[in-house]
Write a protein that holds these residues in place. Structure first.
Motif, PDB file in Angstrom:
ATOM      1  N   ASN A 244       2.084  -2.977   3.399  1.00 14.08           N
ATOM      2  CA  ASN A 244       1.302  -2.859   2.553  1.00 14.08           C
ATOM      3  C   ASN A 244       1.365  -3.588   1.202  1.00 14.08           C
ATOM      4  N   SER A 245       2.349  -4.379   1.083  1.00 14.89           N
ATOM      5  CA  SER A 245       2.625  -5.185  -0.176  1.00 14.89           C
ATOM      6  C   SER A 245       1.617  -6.124  -0.253  1.00 14.89           C
ATOM      7  N   GLY A 246       0.931  -6.675   0.548  1.00 18.11           N
ATOM      8  CA  GLY A 246      -0.125  -7.736   0.614  1.00 18.11           C
ATOM      9  C   GLY A 246       0.423  -9.167   1.092  1.00 18.11           C
ATOM     10  N   LYS A 247       1.578  -8.915   1.912  1.00 18.26           N
ATOM     11  CA  LYS A 247       2.229  -9.869   2.581  1.00 18.26           C
ATOM     12  C   LYS A 247       1.054 -10.713   3.538  1.00 18.26           C
ATOM     13  N   THR A 248       0.589  -9.929   4.451  1.00 20.94           N
ATOM     14  CA  THR A 248      -0.351 -10.707   5.282  1.00 20.94           C
ATOM     15  C   THR A 248      -1.622 -11.329   4.527  1.00 20.94           C
ATOM     16  N   THR A 249      -2.041 -10.882   3.497  1.00 29.29           N
ATOM     17  CA  THR A 249      -3.001 -11.264   2.640  1.00 29.29           C
ATOM     18  C   THR A 249      -2.697 -12.622   2.104  1.00 29.29           C
ATOM     19  N   LEU A 250      -1.402 -12.696   1.625  1.00 26.15           N
ATOM     20  CA  LEU A 250      -0.965 -13.925   0.942  1.00 26.15           C
ATOM     21  C   LEU A 250      -0.681 -14.990   2.139  1.00 26.15           C
TER      22      LEU A 250
ATOM     23  N   TYR B 269      -5.793   4.908  -1.081  1.00 21.70           N
ATOM     24  CA  TYR B 269      -7.122   4.498  -0.568  1.00 21.70           C
ATOM     25  C   TYR B 269      -7.849   3.158  -1.319  1.00 21.70           C
ATOM     26  N   ARG B 270      -8.303   2.253  -0.381  1.00 30.07           N
ATOM     27  CA  ARG B 270      -8.843   1.143  -0.657  1.00 30.07           C
ATOM     28  C   ARG B 270     -10.067   0.739   0.084  1.00 30.07           C
ATOM     29  N   ILE B 271     -10.902  -0.037  -0.361  1.00 31.27           N
ATOM     30  CA  ILE B 271     -11.963  -0.319   0.394  1.00 31.27           C
ATOM     31  C   ILE B 271     -11.819  -1.593   1.222  1.00 31.27           C
TER      32      ILE B 271
ATOM     33  N   PRO C 105       3.556 -13.733 -11.239  1.00 29.84           N
ATOM     34  CA  PRO C 105       2.296 -12.689 -11.044  1.00 29.84           C
ATOM     35  C   PRO C 105       1.247 -13.032 -10.076  1.00 29.84           C
ATOM     36  N   ILE C 106       0.995 -12.462  -9.282  1.00 26.01           N
ATOM     37  CA  ILE C 106      -0.455 -12.960  -8.342  1.00 26.01           C
ATOM     38  C   ILE C 106      -1.166 -11.735  -8.011  1.00 26.01           C
ATOM     39  N   VAL C 107      -2.524 -11.984  -7.674  1.00 27.38           N
ATOM     40  CA  VAL C 107      -3.155 -11.042  -6.796  1.00 27.38           C
ATOM     41  C   VAL C 107      -3.773 -12.004  -5.691  1.00 27.38           C
ATOM     42  N   ALA C 108      -3.310 -11.506  -4.556  1.00 34.16           N
ATOM     43  CA  ALA C 108      -3.303 -12.563  -3.158  1.00 34.16           C
ATOM     44  C   ALA C 108      -4.922 -12.418  -2.993  1.00 34.16           C
ATOM     45  N   PRO C 109      -5.530 -11.372  -2.814  1.00 36.03           N
ATOM     46  CA  PRO C 109      -6.819 -11.543  -2.236  1.00 36.03           C
ATOM     47  C   PRO C 109      -7.782 -12.444  -3.021  1.00 36.03           C
TER      48      PRO C 109
ATOM     49  N   MET D  46      -1.171  -7.263  -9.116  1.00 31.96           N
ATOM     50  CA  MET D  46      -1.141  -7.321 -10.559  1.00 31.96           C
ATOM     51  C   MET D  46      -2.354  -6.610 -11.124  1.00 31.96           C
ATOM     52  N   ASP D  47      -3.316  -6.779 -10.529  1.00 31.07           N
ATOM     53  CA  ASP D  47      -4.660  -5.976 -10.964  1.00 31.07           C
ATOM     54  C   ASP D  47      -4.688  -4.568 -10.407  1.00 31.07           C
ATOM     55  N   VAL D  48      -3.800  -4.092  -9.617  1.00 29.11           N
ATOM     56  CA  VAL D  48      -3.860  -2.706  -9.297  1.00 29.11           C
ATOM     57  C   VAL D  48      -2.975  -2.196 -10.332  1.00 29.11           C
TER      58      VAL D  48
ATOM     59  N   PRO E  63       7.765  -9.244   9.658  1.00 27.85           N
ATOM     60  CA  PRO E  63       7.276  -7.938   9.644  1.00 27.85           C
ATOM     61  C   PRO E  63       7.392  -7.087   8.695  1.00 27.85           C
ATOM     62  N   GLY E  64       6.672  -6.336   8.219  1.00 27.83           N
ATOM     63  CA  GLY E  64       6.834  -5.716   6.769  1.00 27.83           C
ATOM     64  C   GLY E  64       7.945  -4.492   7.149  1.00 27.83           C
ATOM     65  N   THR E  65       8.689  -4.284   6.108  1.00 31.80           N
ATOM     66  CA  THR E  65       9.802  -3.355   6.324  1.00 31.80           C
ATOM     67  C   THR E  65      10.398  -2.950   5.069  1.00 31.80           C
TER      68      THR E  65
HETATM   69  N1  LIG Z   1      -6.310  -5.081  -5.267  1.00 37.82           N
HETATM   70  C1  LIG Z   1      -5.442  -5.761  -4.525  1.00 37.82           C
HETATM   71  N2  LIG Z   1      -5.405  -5.600  -3.265  1.00 37.82           N
HETATM   72  C2  LIG Z   1      -4.527  -6.280  -2.489  1.00 37.82           C
HETATM   73  C3  LIG Z   1      -3.578  -7.185  -3.022  1.00 37.82           C
HETATM   74  N3  LIG Z   1      -3.075  -7.801  -2.019  1.00 37.82           N
HETATM   75  C4  LIG Z   1      -3.245  -7.240  -1.156  1.00 37.82           C
HETATM   76  N4  LIG Z   1      -4.204  -6.251  -1.243  1.00 37.82           N
HETATM   77  C5  LIG Z   1      -5.032  -5.410  -0.335  1.00 37.82           C
HETATM   78  O1  LIG Z   1      -3.746  -4.258   0.136  1.00 37.82           O
HETATM   79  C6  LIG Z   1      -4.129  -4.050   1.722  1.00 37.82           C
HETATM   80  C7  LIG Z   1      -2.825  -4.383   2.614  1.00 37.82           C
HETATM   81  O2  LIG Z   1      -2.790  -5.742   2.415  1.00 37.82           O
HETATM   82  P1  LIG Z   1      -1.711  -6.402   3.746  1.00 37.82           P
HETATM   83  O3  LIG Z   1      -1.754  -7.924   3.280  1.00 37.82           O
HETATM   84  O4  LIG Z   1      -2.246  -6.334   4.678  1.00 37.82           O
HETATM   85  O5  LIG Z   1      -0.506  -5.874   3.317  1.00 37.82           O
HETATM   86  P2  LIG Z   1       1.190  -6.326   4.424  1.00 37.82           P
HETATM   87  O6  LIG Z   1       2.058  -6.382   3.456  1.00 37.82           O
HETATM   88  O7  LIG Z   1       0.680  -7.467   5.240  1.00 37.82           O
HETATM   89  O8  LIG Z   1       0.971  -5.077   5.206  1.00 37.82           O
HETATM   90  P3  LIG Z   1       1.556  -4.977   6.740  1.00 37.82           P
HETATM   91  O9  LIG Z   1       0.757  -5.536   7.383  1.00 37.82           O
HETATM   92  O10 LIG Z   1       1.465  -3.480   7.133  1.00 37.82           O
HETATM   93  O11 LIG Z   1       2.892  -5.515   6.586  1.00 37.82           O
HETATM   94  C8  LIG Z   1      -5.170  -4.928   2.192  1.00 37.82           C
HETATM   95  O12 LIG Z   1      -6.370  -4.142   2.261  1.00 37.82           O
HETATM   96  C9  LIG Z   1      -5.416  -6.174   1.163  1.00 37.82           C
HETATM   97  O13 LIG Z   1      -6.683  -6.437   0.997  1.00 37.82           O
HETATM   98  C10 LIG Z   1      -3.925  -7.370  -4.526  1.00 37.82           C
HETATM   99  O14 LIG Z   1      -3.103  -8.324  -4.998  1.00 37.82           O
HETATM  100  N5  LIG Z   1      -4.528  -6.645  -5.072  1.00 37.82           N
END
Ligand SMILES: Nc1nc2c(ncn2[C@@H]2O[C@H](COP(=O)(O)OP(=O)(O)OP(=O)(O)O)[C@@H](O)[C@H]2O)c(=O)[nH]1
Lengths: 724, 73
Positions: free
Chosen positions: A11-17, A506-508, A145-149, A120-122, A56-58
């Motif tokens: 949930n750190s946003g790894k996959t998004t990045l 919770y997130r959308i 500092p980044i905001v991946a999405p 960073m936005d959160v 894998p997230g750990t």
């Molecule tokens: N607001 C915000 N949301 C983010 C950011 N980065 C990721 N998210 C959200 O956080 C959630 C988790 O992101 P993932 O990229 O799936 O996280 P992950 O670290 O790959 O998680 P695992 O797959 O469980 O290892 C998703 O719903 C993303 O859209 C960010 O910088 N800002």
């Protein structure tokens, strides 16, 4: 080409990045020998081609099992992948403490790294002011500092990666201390490692890792032996174990000291611009985890999920089936009659249809799972169902896969991926096919409607058919739970997995991420399981089809010869169906049916039922149409068709003249279907998800034995009680 | 007092962790270390798991594990 590994907490946003960096240039596979998925892709960083590996997230690098060891093995170049040139540590800025803990563990093994301070936005929205420069000073690596999405900070991140590549340097050394005793233990191991060729810069971190990992493996589990400890680490492992005898709580000391340091760094580099306030997550949890409201919402959500894969997928599956039928018809017109045409139409196209038909259920289930997971509810669902699941010895996360099993075992087995512990995932995978899936329904329906007065009322309100159906489901639930219970205590012995579950905010859910995951799962299924399903479907088809040269009985030959253009249509189809039935009876499958008759006779089944059992490996519902073929009422027969029912009722043993099908035989047959692993697609997906043929083989063998014993007990027990 | 007996919504500090089992080490890695502050946010009914707030995030653990954590308010 250089290699960049992304490491971070779940949930750190790894996959998004990772997705932002690689776009669509990515591939999901498996690491050899384990059930962990490997996600890698290509990207261009600062003008140079790079391979990006998403670890894998750990939460930690300590490896208690083969699966958990993957992150460490990739980071240190122990897998098939080359050792990463740079590690990008993805850190959730809104949750610095816990995220920094992993970062420290990775940095200690001395890899060139860059920290991506994500979310960073959160952090800003919740009133946290995080200062990257401060973190940079402490860690000795660049912090961006980044905001991946929204790609904020991504160019800077890439530049930092490029700089680190150009001038790789190890991060600052370990910045926490243990007591003198523990420190001397680390010192000994460190020296031993250096003496065996470990680079001095990473020897200290490796020593700490090794000591913590051998010190935390669960006792009595073989997993520890499966760590790939080659080179210096392997040579020193025994020594490390011995030294630990005097320092039994070494791991706990390390964790506590590292956390202490993490807290300090976090405190130094963050400030609150305003006090913590109750946020959306708190308010939603008040409802969704409410002692009464929580379970209610849970059941509602599960009901919708269940309904969607059970019912909503149906029209799509029907569409696919008629589409396949259409293609088959077209090909039939194009090609001349013969074995090749039949192979293509019934073997290959039919087999392909057998694969695609699962896509709607997989797609819908994974869309649901992605939404539930990204929104944060999936973890809450596990929280709520944990009490129930812990009784069986499983994790709360096993609930959704097992529930999905009522629709179809294929998506359900794929959904077990959310279960962390390998043993528990295996248990769940192995018992899922015992859950009464929807493909068994046509079989139950046919048997109940043919052999039981299904409309007869029982106690005024229930119908006999309904009650029978209900008892099959009840039995299935009992057997599933029982099997899980037994597996957890024997073959896959392991304690009830602890519930150590992060409840993310919770997130959308982002639509793109949901779509991506649905597509990814469907591709994985078609690519990895599809070929096996197709091959097995073709083999089954051949068993039922060959040999082509059969001797028809003289009476039938005469009938066939007597057919002319004046023969009424009805009579013609009847004769043709009888010819097909005769062919099938003499096919390889028919002969196998004869051969196994002594085996299944104690269950009350004859060889014709044997053919049906064999054919139903393609998919359980195929039993119905196969019996239609065997009895010469045509292959269009379904569970509702009256001629098939009448034929079943009329079937007699040739030697005794007694009916083949009695209610008791019907019951035994239903129990057999409930327990048997008759489904090549399930076998294929279990192979894919367990990454071996051993487990699917075990599954088929054990379920077949269970099915035989179950049907035997019903049939012979029933006869002892005086039923026929 | 052990964590399972802490009242919901009350801030407490972890003093001792019984780290003799791998599960507890895992909990420590999730931030339940001596010195960390915790609060019970929710309790699942019928002796189900707890929802904890620890180090800025929410973590769920079972009562059995909570019994191995000593806290003070
Ligand atoms: N607001 C915000 N949301 C983010 C950011 N980065 C990721 N998210 C959200 O956080 C959630 C988790 O992101 P993932 O990229 O799936 O996280 P992950 O670290 O790959 O998680 P695992 O797959 O469980 O290892 C998703 O719903 C993303 O859209 C960010 O910088 N800002």
């Amino acid at each position: 080409m250089f290699v960049v590994a992304l490491a971070g907490n779940p949930n750190s946003g790894k996959t998004t990045l990772f997705n932002q960096l690689t776009g669509l240039n990515q591939r999901v596979g498996n690491y050899p020998g384990v059930t962990v998925e490997r996600r890698a892709g290509a990207a261009t960083i600062a003008g140079k081609p790079a391979q990006i590996i998403d670890l894998p997230g750990t939460y930690s690098l300590i490896s208690r099992s083969r699966d958990e060891a993957i992150a460490f093995e990739v980071l240190t170049g122990r897998t098939n992948d080359p050792k990463p040139n740079v590690v990008v540590l993805v850190i959730d800025a809104s949750n610095l403490e816990r995220n920094l803990y992993l970062a420290l563990s990775v940095l200690e093994i001395g890899l060139p790294a860059v920290v991506a301070l994500n979310m960073m936005d959160v952090a800003e929205a919740s009133g946290l002011v995080v200062e990257p420069k401060k973190i940079e000073e402490v860690l000795g690596v660049e912090v961006v500092p980044i905001v991946a999405p929204s790609r904020r900070g991504l160019p800077e991140l890439e530049a930092a990666v490029a700089r680190t590549l150009a001038e790789p340097h190890a991060p600052k050394a370990r910045s926490w201390q243990l007591g003198a005793n523990a420190e001397s233990v680390i010192g000994d191991i460190k020296e031993a490692l250096i003496a065996r060729g470990s680079p001095p810069a990473s020897a200290d971190g490796e020593a700490v890792w090794l000591l913590s990992s051998v010190g935390t493996s669960e006792k009595g589990r073989a997993d520890e032996e499966h760590l790939i400890l080659d080179g210096p680490l392997g040579e020193v492992a025994e020594l490390a174990k011995k030294t630990l005898v005097n320092e039994p709580d070494f791991s706990a000391q390390v964790i506590a000291a590292r956390y202490q340091r993490t807290r300090e760094i976090s405190a130094q580099s963050t400030q609150r611009s305003r006090p913590v306030e109750r946020d959306l997550t708190d308010r939603l949890d008040n409802v969704l985890l409410h002692p009464l409201g929580g379970p209610l919402v849970f059941f509602a959500v599960m009901a919708v999920l269940f309904q969607s894969i059970f019912a909503w997928a149906e029209p799509l599956m029907g569409l696919i089936e008629s589409g396949v039928g259409l293609v088959q018809e077209q090909v039939a017109v194009l090609l001349p009659e013969g074995a090749l045409r039949d192979l293509l139409i019934d073997g290959a196209i039919g087999g392909a249809g057998n694969v695609i038909v699962f896509v709607p259920q997989i797609g819908i289930l994974f869309a649901f799972l992605a939404i539930l997971e990204d929104s944060g509810y999936l973890a809450r669902a596990a929280f709520i169902s944990d009490r129930l699941m812990a009784r069986i010895g499983l994790h709360g996360r096993a609930f959704v896969p097992l529930l999905s099993g009522f629709a179809c075992a294929i998506p359900a087995v794929m959904a077990t991926r959310v279960i962390e512990s390998r043993r528990d995932r295996l248990v769940t995978i192995l018992v899922t096919p015992l859950v009464s899936c929807s493909a068994r329904l046509p079989v139950y329906t046919l048997i109940i409607a043919s052999l039981f007065a299904s409309d007869e009322r029982v106690l005024g309100v229930f119908s006999k058919g309904g009650l029978l159906m209900l008892s099959m489901y009840g039995l299935s639930i009992l057997v599933t739970i029982g099997a899980a219970f037994v597996l957890k205590r024997t073959l896959l012995k392991s304690p009830t997995p602890p519930l150590v579950l992060e409840l993310p905010p919770y997130r959308i859910p982002a639509l793109s991420s949901v779509v991506r995951r649905v597509v990814e799962r469907c591709v994985v299924f078609i690519r990895d399981a599809g070929t096996v399903i197709m091959l097995l479907s073709i083999v089954l088809w051949a068993l039922l089809y060959f040999p082509r040269e059969v001797e028809l009985p003289p009476a039938l030959l005469a009938q066939q010869a007597a057919l002319s253009n004046e023969t009424p249509e009805e009579q013609r189809t009847a004769v043709e169906a009888e010819v097909r039935a005769e062919r099938l009876r003499q096919s390889i499958a028919g002969r196998i049916g004869h051969t196994i008759e002594p085996l299944i006779a104690p269950l009350g089944f004859d060889w014709k039922i044997g053919i049906g059992l064999l054919a139903s490996f393609a998919a359980r519902e195929v039993f119905v149409s196969t019996m239609g073929l065997v009895y010469g009422v045509g292959d269009a027969a379904d569970e509702e068709s009256a001629p098939l029912r009448e034929r079943i009722q009329a079937e007699r043993h040739p030697d005794t003249g007694l009916p083949v099908y009695t209610p008791l035989v019907g019951l035994a047959l239903m129990v057999f279907f409930l327990l048997a692993a008759q489904c090549v697609s399930t076998v294929a997906i279990v192979r894919r998800e367990t990454n071996s043929w051993r487990w699917p083989a075990f599954m088929v063998a054990s379920m077949t034995v269970m099915a035989w014993v179950g049907a035997f007990v019903v049939y012979q027990g029933g006869r002892l009680l005086g039923f026929q | 007092m052990t964590l399972d007996r802490l009242a919901s919504g009350l801030d407490a500090r972890i003093t001792v962790v019984d780290s003799s089992s791998p599960v507890m080490l895992r909990l420590m890695e999730m931030g339940l270390v001596p010195g960390a502050s915790v609060r019970i946010e929710k309790r699942a009914p019928f002796g189900g798991p707890l929802e904890l707030r620890v180090g800025g995030y929410l973590l769920s653990i079972r009562l059995d594990e909570a019994k191995k954590l000593t806290v003070e308010t």
